[in-house]
Design an enzyme around this catalytic site. Structure first.
Site, short mmCIF file in Angstrom:
data_model
loop_
_atom_site.label_atom_id
_atom_site.label_comp_id
_atom_site.label_asym_id
_atom_site.label_seq_id
_atom_site.Cartn_x
_atom_site.Cartn_y
_atom_site.Cartn_z
N GLY A 23 0.94 -1.06 0.15
CA GLY A 23 -0.06 -0.29 -0.11
C GLY A 23 0.85 1.34 -0.23
O GLY A 23 2.19 1.23 0.19
N LEU A 24 0.29 2.31 -0.35
CA LEU A 24 1.00 3.67 -0.24
C LEU A 24 1.64 3.90 1.08
O LEU A 24 1.15 3.46 1.93
CB LEU A 24 0.19 4.80 -0.60
CG LEU A 24 -0.80 4.91 -1.89
CD1 LEU A 24 -1.78 5.81 -1.95
CD2 LEU A 24 0.29 5.10 -2.93
N SER A 25 2.52 4.98 1.08
CA SER A 25 3.29 5.37 2.20
C SER A 25 2.15 6.17 2.80
O SER A 25 1.39 6.58 2.49
CB SER A 25 4.31 6.25 1.91
OG SER A 25 4.60 6.73 2.98
N GLY A 26 1.98 5.62 4.29
CA GLY A 26 1.00 6.37 5.22
C GLY A 26 -0.35 5.61 5.12
O GLY A 26 -1.19 5.93 5.66
N SER A 27 -0.33 4.51 4.46
CA SER A 27 -1.58 3.60 4.30
C SER A 27 -1.88 2.83 5.58
O SER A 27 -2.85 2.20 5.76
CB SER A 27 -1.70 2.78 3.07
OG SER A 27 -0.60 1.75 3.15
N GLY A 28 -0.83 2.82 6.26
CA GLY A 28 -0.82 1.81 7.51
C GLY A 28 -0.16 0.63 7.71
O GLY A 28 -0.49 -0.26 8.57
N LYS A 29 0.86 0.29 6.93
CA LYS A 29 1.49 -0.95 6.75
C LYS A 29 2.15 -1.28 7.96
O LYS A 29 1.91 -2.38 8.64
CB LYS A 29 2.37 -1.15 5.60
CG LYS A 29 1.91 -1.08 4.34
CD LYS A 29 2.92 -0.98 3.07
CE LYS A 29 3.90 0.17 3.12
NZ LYS A 29 3.31 1.56 2.98
N SER A 30 2.98 -0.43 8.48
CA SER A 30 3.78 -0.49 9.85
C SER A 30 2.85 -0.65 10.97
O SER A 30 3.13 -1.44 11.82
CB SER A 30 4.83 0.79 10.06
OG SER A 30 5.51 0.71 8.72
N SER A 64 5.93 -1.74 -1.79
CA SER A 64 5.91 -2.70 -3.14
C SER A 64 5.02 -2.40 -4.13
O SER A 64 4.00 -2.91 -4.32
CB SER A 64 5.84 -3.98 -2.57
OG SER A 64 4.86 -4.32 -1.61
#
Ligand code: ADP
Length: 207
Positions: free
Chosen positions: A38-45, A112
Site C-alpha cells: 500500500g501507499l506510504s501512510g496507508s498503515g502497513k507498519s 512494493s
C-alpha cells in the site's frame, strides 16, 4: 546426502535433521508470509506491529520485516536505482524463505508498488505460504496523514520518484489479492482482526 555448491565444492549444504514441519509442530502453528502492500501512510507498519502483538498474545511466533530493519542492515549497501531495488527484493525473498523454514509468521511492510515485484516475491515461496494484503487508503488520506513529511517534500519536488506523487502504485487485482483492508475508515483493531480471521481460515493457527 549433502549437496555441493555448483561453483565451490567446499561449500556443502548440510542435510536437514530438523524439518520445517517439525519446527511448526513445536511452535503449534504454521509459518506463512503476510505481505502488506500500500501507499506510504496507508498503515502497513501500524498494522504489522499491532498484528505482531496480537499474534504474540495468542502464542503465535511472528516477526515484522520492514524498510527500517532491511534498508539499514541487510541492504544498507543498496540505492533506490532499478537494479538495486531488484536486488533489495531478491534479498528480502531469501530472508522470508528462511523465516518460513523456521516456522514463523513473517509480516512484511514494504510499499512494493509494482505488481511484478510482488508476484516475484510470491513466486519465491510455496504458493500457499504467501498472503497478499492490500492496505487501501486513498492518496488524499495518506497525504493528509503525511506521517513522515515525505508527501510535502515530494510535492515540492525535493524527493523524486515518490510513490503516489511522481511514481505509480499498481493496486493489487484479483486473483493475486488475498485480503483488502480499508485503512482509511476502519479501526486498526478491525484491520488486525480481519488478518487474524484470514489466518484462522487458512489454518495457519487454530480457530
Ligand atoms: P505506512 O507504514 O504504510 O507508511 P504508517 O503505519 O506509518 O503507514 O502510518 C499510518 C498512519 O495512519 C498511522 O498514523 C496510523 O495511526 C493511522 N491509521 C488510522 N487508521 C488506521 C488503520 N485502520 N490502519 C492503519 N493505520 C491507521
Amino acid at each position: 546426502m549433502s549437496h555441493s555448491h555448483p561453483d565451490d565444492p567446499a561449500v556443502v549444504w548440510h542435510p536437514v535433521s530438523v524439518t520445517r514441519h517439525m519446527r511448526e509442530q513445536l511452535g503449534g502453528h504454521r509459518g506463512i508470509v503476510i505481505w502488506l502492500t500500500g501507499l506510504s501512510g496507508s498503515g502497513k507498519s501500524t498494522i504489522a506491529h499491532a498484528l505482531e502483538k496480537r499474534l504474540y498474545e495468542e502464542g503465535c511466533r511472528s516477526f515484522v520485516l520492514d524498510g527500517d530493519n532491511v534498508r539499514h542492515g541487510l541492504c544498507s549497501d543498496l540505492t533506490f536505482s532499478g537494479e538495486d531495488r531488484h536486488e533489495n527484493l531478491r534479498r528480502i525473498g531469501e530472508v522470508i524463505k528462511l523465516f518460513l523454514e523456521a516456522g514463523i509468521v513473517i509480516i512484511t511492510a514494504f510499499i512494493s508498488p509494482y505488481r511484478s515485484d510482488r508476484e516475484r516475491a510470491r513466486s519465491m515461496v510455496p504458493h500457499d505460504d504467501f498472503l497478499e494484503v492490500y492496505c487501501n487508503s486513498p492518496l488524499e488520506v495518506c497525504e493528509r496523514r503525511d506521517v513522515k513529511g515525505f508527501y510535502a517534500r515530494a510535492r515540492a519536488g525535493e524527493i523524486k520518484n515518490y510513490t503516489g506523487i511522481s511514481a505509480p502504485y499498481e493496486e493489487p487485482e484479483y486473483p493475486e489479492l488475498d485480503l483488502e483492508l480499508d485503512t482509511a475508515d476502519s479501526t486498526i483493531e478491525d484491520c488486525v482482526e480481519s488478518v487474524v480471521s484470514l489466518l484462522k481460515n487458512r489454518n495457519v493457527m487454530e480457530a
